[in-house]
Structures are given as C-alpha cells and as structure tokens.
Design an enzyme around this catalytic site. Structure first.
Site, PDB file in Angstrom:
ATOM      1  N   ARG A  48      57.780 -57.975 -47.267  1.00 12.26           N
ATOM      2  CA  ARG A  48      56.416 -57.856 -47.786  1.00 12.26           C
ATOM      3  C   ARG A  48      55.632 -56.717 -47.138  1.00 12.26           C
ATOM      4  O   ARG A  48      54.856 -56.033 -47.809  1.00 12.26           O
ATOM      5  CB  ARG A  48      55.681 -59.181 -47.621  1.00 12.26           C
ATOM      6  CG  ARG A  48      56.300 -60.289 -48.470  1.00 12.26           C
ATOM      7  CD  ARG A  48      55.460 -61.530 -48.465  1.00 12.26           C
ATOM      8  NE  ARG A  48      56.069 -62.574 -49.292  1.00 12.26           N
ATOM      9  CZ  ARG A  48      55.517 -63.749 -49.534  1.00 12.26           C
ATOM     10  NH1 ARG A  48      54.327 -64.027 -49.006  1.00 12.26           N
ATOM     11  NH2 ARG A  48      56.115 -64.633 -50.284  1.00 12.26           N
ATOM     12  N   ASP A 157      38.261 -67.031 -51.458  1.00 10.84           N
ATOM     13  CA  ASP A 157      39.608 -66.672 -51.023  1.00 10.84           C
ATOM     14  C   ASP A 157      39.488 -65.523 -50.035  1.00 10.84           C
ATOM     15  O   ASP A 157      38.521 -64.754 -50.079  1.00 10.84           O
ATOM     16  CB  ASP A 157      40.483 -66.262 -52.211  1.00 10.84           C
ATOM     17  CG  ASP A 157      41.972 -66.396 -51.895  1.00 10.84           C
ATOM     18  OD1 ASP A 157      42.567 -67.419 -52.280  1.00 10.84           O
ATOM     19  OD2 ASP A 157      42.536 -65.499 -51.237  1.00 10.84           O
TER      20      ASP A 157
END
Length: 305
Positions: A48, A157
C-alpha cells in the site's frame, strides 16, 4: 518513426521494508490514527505504501518516513493513513442495525422530538458515505415526518479522499451493493458518468447528512450529546487500550440510554461493559455518562450537534 519513450523517470523502489522502517511506520500509524500494525502486516504495508512512494517519486521507505516525520503538511499524513485503511462498505451493511433503527429507535426519536427535543446521530468512520445515507434513507422510509424536525446526522472520517466521494453522493459498480430497485427508484437518480451507469443520492437524503473530517483519537470539536453512534468495523484497527479509551468517550457523549452500534466482529471489553447494556446484536445502550458534559464545541455552533 519516433522511438517510444520508456518509463525511466520513476525511481526503483526497494522491495523490502527494513525492521527499523516498519517500526517507524507502525509508530506513526498508532500515533496519528490509533492503527495497530502487527509484524504480520509488513507485506500489506509494503504494497500500500509503495503507491505513495511512486506518487512522490521516492526510492526508499526511509525517504518517505523522513517526509512524514519532518513535514508540516498534514496532507501526506492523511494520504498515509488513507493508504493503510480499507474503505470497504456498502449500503445497509449489517442490516439488522437499520431494522433496529426503524423498529426501536425511531419511535423513541418521535417521542423526544414531539416534546421539543433534538435528535443527533453520528456515523463515526463513515467511509464512502453508504452508512450515513443508509441511516437517512431508513428514517425517510419509516418516519419521513421526522426530517422536518430538529434531526441531523453527522458523518465523519479521517480520510479526506473518501469524504469527498461521500459528499458527492455518486456511486457506481460495487459501491452500489446493498441497494434494491425500490430504494434506487425512490432515493437516487440514475445517469451515465464517465461511461458508467451512476447513481446519485437525491437532495432529500443528502440534506440530512453533514460530512466532516475527524480523527477519532484527536480532540473532538463537538461535546453536545448524541442519541446514537454508529461506529462499525472501525475499532478492529485499534488495540484494546485504544478501544477502551474510545468507548469511554462514546459513553460520555451519548445521551443516557443512547445507542452504540458496533461491527459484527467487535465487542465491548470488560473495562467499559459496565457503562452499557446489551440491546441486540452488537447494539448497546448507555447506562450513565462517565464525566460531566464538556463546554460547547465547534460543531454545536454550526447546529450539527
């Protein structure tokens, strides 16, 4: 004939993260977002974060870490956290919570609103927005008259990229999973966008939800009480100590009798269990607050809580 240009500008990236680099990555992840990275996650982390190295044209994880640790720019830390978290969700995920909202919570909200009260619901870790929009659609289906009262949904978020997607209210492909034809017809408009069949949330749904960026482990800009908090499949990233601290904060910001919804694999630990009572599958109600109410915060001044 011209020679085709080769991709030579991209530096080679070291394939492995050293033990020291991984320790630094894990330390930053826990400090910035409460994410706990076990050594078994090294392959996932390599995969990632390699995308971030390529985007910044870096050749080593050490270079990237130096940027994270010395830069005053919050944007790359946000990208770092975003890369390490999985923003996977769908509409009406773990549908028992939305059935509980319709059958048990909405009647209580009606009573409170009829007496001049307000109702506040928090989707903590809202990802692409499917959860808060599912909450809004459940309310519109079961008690549309409540949307004319003082009822609001806060959706937060840590990842600004997914928040931007959520605010757009546009979904296609796998992001539309969980929607029935009836729900699509009632709450979405369908149109082609960039060659894909795209569903866009209708204004009557969008107006119920306010999206804000928020790190759950940082100070919260709101201190008004919530009637329900949906924090599902979020705390799986945190160790037990971090979970305990977060659950205590949830208990303090919930009304007495307010609801906390967790994901299917998440449970309250014994340190916070006395603050809640079980009301259903991964559904809990607060018994009492853990500390006195705090002063009014920034979100209150905007009418969000």
């Amino acid at each position: 004939m011209k020679e085709l240009s080769t991709i030579t500008e991209r530096p080679e990236i070291a394939n492995a993260i050293s033990n020291h680099a991984f320790s630094r990555i894990a330390e930053i992840a826990e400090r910035e977002a409460g994410i706990v990275l076990a050594p078994s996650k090294v392959s996932m982390v390599t995969s990632r974060l390699t995308r971030r190295l390529r985007a910044l044209k870096l050749s080593s994880f050490e270079e990237y870490l130096n940027i994270l640790e010395t830069s005053q720019d919050r944007a790359e830390l946000d990208s770092f956290v975003s890369a390490l978290t999985t923003n996977v969700s769908h509409f009406f995920r773990e549908n028992h919570h939305f059935e509980y909202l319709a059958t048990t919570m909405l009647p209580k909200f009606k009573q409170k609103l009829s007496k001049g009260g307000k109702v506040r619901i928090w989707s903590a870790g809202c990802s692409n927005g499917q959860e808060p929009y599912s909450i809004a659609m459940t309310i519109l289906k079961g008690a549309p008259e409540l949307t004319k009262e003082d009822l609001k949904i806060l959706a937060t978020d840590i990842d600004p990229e997914v928040l931007s997607r959520a605010q757009s209210g546009q979904y296609f492909g796998s992001l539309t999973t969980g929607l029935t034809n009836e729900t699509i017809t009632r709450f979405f408009t369908r149109s082609p966008l960039n060659g894909e069949d795209t569903l866009t949330i209708k204004p009557e749904v969008k107006k119920l939800v306010a999206f804000r960026q928020l790190n759950l482990h940082a100070p919260w800009p709101m201190h008004g009480k919530f009637d329900a908090i949906f924090c599902r499949n979020v705390v799986i990233y945190f160790d037990e100590q971090t979970q305990t601290r977060l659950f205590k904060r949830f208990a303090n910001i919930l009304e007495t009798g307010g609801w906390l919804m967790l994901g299917h694999s998440e449970r309250l630990n014994e340190d916070v269990a006395p603050l809640f009572e079980n009301s259903g599958v991964t559904t809990y109600q607060t018994l009492h607050p853990t500390s006195p109410s705090a002063p009014i915060g920034a979100y209150e001044s905007k009418g969000l809580v």
